[in-house]
Scaffold this active site. Structure first.
Site, PDB file in Angstrom:
ATOM      1  N   GLY A  47      83.032  42.908  52.391  1.00  0.00           N
ATOM      2  CA  GLY A  47      81.680  43.137  52.873  1.00  0.00           C
ATOM      3  C   GLY A  47      81.545  43.147  54.382  1.00  0.00           C
ATOM      4  O   GLY A  47      80.438  43.101  54.903  1.00  0.00           O
ATOM      5  N   GLU A  97      88.851  39.954  51.064  1.00  0.00           N
ATOM      6  CA  GLU A  97      89.064  41.205  50.314  1.00  0.00           C
ATOM      7  C   GLU A  97      88.325  42.381  50.922  1.00  0.00           C
ATOM      8  O   GLU A  97      87.397  42.908  50.327  1.00  0.00           O
ATOM      9  CB  GLU A  97      88.507  41.034  48.896  1.00  0.00           C
ATOM     10  CG  GLU A  97      89.402  40.350  47.942  1.00  0.00           C
ATOM     11  CD  GLU A  97      88.710  40.064  46.626  1.00  0.00           C
ATOM     12  OE1 GLU A  97      89.393  39.589  45.727  1.00  0.00           O
ATOM     13  OE2 GLU A  97      87.498  40.316  46.488  1.00  0.00           O
ATOM     14  N   CYS A 133      73.533  72.122  43.960  1.00  0.00           N
ATOM     15  CA  CYS A 133      72.171  72.512  43.598  1.00  0.00           C
ATOM     16  C   CYS A 133      71.433  71.259  43.186  1.00  0.00           C
ATOM     17  O   CYS A 133      71.243  70.978  41.990  1.00  0.00           O
ATOM     18  CB  CYS A 133      72.192  73.540  42.483  1.00  0.00           C
ATOM     19  SG  CYS A 133      72.949  75.046  43.059  1.00  0.00           S
ATOM     20  N   TYR A 178      84.847  54.608  49.915  1.00  0.00           N
ATOM     21  CA  TYR A 178      83.814  54.985  48.934  1.00  0.00           C
ATOM     22  C   TYR A 178      83.367  56.440  49.075  1.00  0.00           C
ATOM     23  O   TYR A 178      82.200  56.762  48.924  1.00  0.00           O
ATOM     24  CB  TYR A 178      82.608  54.029  49.038  1.00  0.00           C
ATOM     25  CG  TYR A 178      83.020  52.588  48.914  1.00  0.00           C
ATOM     26  CD1 TYR A 178      83.489  52.089  47.706  1.00  0.00           C
ATOM     27  CD2 TYR A 178      82.991  51.744  50.014  1.00  0.00           C
ATOM     28  CE1 TYR A 178      83.916  50.779  47.595  1.00  0.00           C
ATOM     29  CE2 TYR A 178      83.417  50.428  49.914  1.00  0.00           C
ATOM     30  CZ  TYR A 178      83.882  49.953  48.704  1.00  0.00           C
ATOM     31  OH  TYR A 178      84.303  48.664  48.604  1.00  0.00           O
TER      32      TYR A 178
HETATM   33  C1  LIG Z   1      83.959  45.988  46.451  1.00  0.00           C
HETATM   34  C2  LIG Z   1      84.578  44.672  46.535  1.00  0.00           C
HETATM   35  C3  LIG Z   1      85.147  44.238  47.739  1.00  0.00           C
HETATM   36  C4  LIG Z   1      85.135  45.049  49.004  1.00  0.00           C
HETATM   37  O1  LIG Z   1      83.860  45.247  49.534  1.00  0.00           O
HETATM   38  P1  LIG Z   1      83.710  45.990  50.935  1.00  0.00           P
HETATM   39  O2  LIG Z   1      82.240  45.982  51.170  1.00  0.00           O
HETATM   40  O3  LIG Z   1      84.254  47.351  50.777  1.00  0.00           O
HETATM   41  O4  LIG Z   1      84.457  45.210  51.941  1.00  0.00           O
HETATM   42  C5  LIG Z   1      85.759  43.006  47.732  1.00  0.00           C
HETATM   43  N1  LIG Z   1      85.806  42.235  46.616  1.00  0.00           N
HETATM   44  C6  LIG Z   1      85.253  42.623  45.456  1.00  0.00           C
HETATM   45  C7  LIG Z   1      85.347  41.750  44.273  1.00  0.00           C
HETATM   46  C8  LIG Z   1      84.624  43.842  45.377  1.00  0.00           C
HETATM   47  O5  LIG Z   1      84.074  44.220  44.216  1.00  0.00           O
END
Ligand SMILES: *Cc1c(COP(=O)(O)O)cnc(C)c1O
Length: 418
Positions: free
Chosen positions: A221, A262, A334, A372
């Site tokens: 995040g 992560e 479209c 994404y």
């Molecule tokens: C999507 C996700 C992330 C990564 O989120 P980002 O906003 O791309 O950094 C990390 N951990 C889990 C469990 C996720 O589902």
């Protein structure tokens, strides 16, 4: 200055001739720099950086992150299988999935870590592995995200075990003799140090209730700056108070917890761009708008239509004298929602942008599309084929890492009913 600003018309045109448009580009140098920055996240007692592969799952990207020392987060069993197919050892993978396919058991037996993301997942894990070792994903009750659609914490989010169900989770773990080795909380895209500190504190409080916990995973995040007016998360700034909390936790409990993070977006968003061609330029009169239609759109870049996400756009042409103009940039589907310049955070509104003059046949580069986009698009809508992916290597090469889909491939699984 980003690598994108350095791409000249001549370079872009050469790439277009070689690979066609639309086409995804990934800059290896930028990818590497992001991986190094993530690995420098402040951590008191060890750090594991897991690439959240759902951001962009091409095996060539996965293997680079593997070589650079990263581990991986899989958000579905299919992602875990894809990691394995790319050559990632399952010991480097952890699964945190909304859908708990029974195949998890085989992969767990072969080394993949599992974070149970609900009480029922914990029950299913416990039945398959009595006395086993599991992680638990909690929803700490707090979220942090740009919009409701990117916020994955708090009462409006279904991700993880609700924090008030902690005792139920303990009971379920005890019933199956499970050892809880990891607590996980991923609350979504945000960059506020105060929020990270609070979530880290709440997650450590949960870890307190599970004496065997060895690692705390704070998810991803971390925001990146795609647009010039956006600010990126400073990992050192959000990490410093988190590190202090881990140290205080160790002083109080004698437990030195390993930190896992992560990142998806952070690792790859700004390493990616989409190379597109200007398909048409139209207007709707003096009271209306001037539109650039590209040969890309929600088939490659869905985020603007979904969240009102902002991506930098550059028009490249052989002429260098045209005046800048206000344009609404739209995709080729479209579908009136297929726009690349919505108002920030509001996909319903058009927000014209000042761009270099565009004519049919010019090139557009849409930046910030590493995360994404190739992974999350309206694939095959209007029967447009999946676009190719190209890796721009640190050595100056441009290598195809995914071919353009063919019509035969689009039709592959269709069966005549007669
Ligand atoms: C999507 C996700 C992330 C990564 O989120 P980002 O906003 O791309 O950094 C990390 N951990 C889990 C469990 C996720 O589902």
């Amino acid at each position: 200055m980003s690598w994108l600003d350095e791409i000249t018309f001549e370079r872009a045109d050469a790439l277009r001739r070689e690979f066609g448009t639309p086409c995804f580009l990934y800059a290896e140098n930028t990818l590497r720099a992001a991986a190094d920055a993530a690995k420098a996240f402040p951590a008191a007692y060890g750090l594991t950086v897991r690439y959240a592969m759902k951001a962009a799952p091409n095996a060539n990207l996965l293997r680079r992150f593997l070589d650079w020392g990263l581990s991986f987060d899989a958000s579905s069993l299919h992602e875990a299988l894809r990691l394995e197919a790319a050559g990632v050892p399952l010991e480097r993978v952890s699964l945190s999935s909304q859908q708990f396919d029974p195949g998890f058991a085989d992969l767990h037996r072969r080394g993949m870590a599992v974070n149970a993301c609900s009480l029922d997942q914990l029950r299913r894990f416990g039945e398959a592995f009595p006395g086993g070792r599991a992680g638990l994903r909690f929803n700490p009750g707090l979220g942090s995200g740009g919009t409701n659609r990117t916020n994955v914490g708090g009462p409006a989010s279904s991700f993880g075990i609700w924090h008030e169900s902690l005792d139920a989770a303990r009971g379920m773990a005890a019933k199956h003799g499970l050892l809880i080795e990891r607590i996980h909380s991923h609350i979504g895209s945000g960059s506020d140090p105060e929020v990270w500190k609070r979530v880290a504190g709440m997650t450590l409080d949960i870890a307190r209730a599970f004496p065997e916990v060895e690692a705390v995973n704070l998810g991803g995040g971390y925001k990146v700056a795609r647009m010039p007016d956006e600010t990126a998360t400073d990992l050192r700034r959000i990490g410093a108070p988190v590190r202090e909390l881990f140290e205080r936790f160790a002083a109080e409990t004698g437990r030195r917890l390993r930190l896992e993070i992560e990142p998806g977006t952070f690792l790859i968003a700004n390493a990616g761009a989409v190379l597109a061609s200007v398909e048409d330029v139209v207007d709707t009169g003096d009271e209306g708008y001037r539109f650039i239609k590209l040969d890309t759109g929600m088939t490659e870049i869905l985020r603007p239509s979904l969240y009102g996400a902002q991506h930098p756009i550059r028009v490249l042409s052989a002429r260098r004298d045209g005046p800048d103009r206000e344009y609404v940039v739209v995709g080729h589907c479209c579908e009136s929602g297929d726009i690349l310049t919505p108002a920030p955070g509001d996909p319903e509104l058009l927000a014209p942008r000042r761009l270099g003059e565009a004519r049919v046949g010019d090139i557009c580069l849409v930046g910030g599309t590493g995360a994404y986009c190739a992974a999350m698009s309206a694939k095959n809508y209007n029967s447009y084929p999946e676009a190719p992916e190209v890796l721009l290597g640190s050595d100056g090469t441009a290598r195809l890492i995914r071919r353009r889909q063919t019509l035969a491939q689009i039709l592959e699984n269709e069966i005549a009913a007669e």
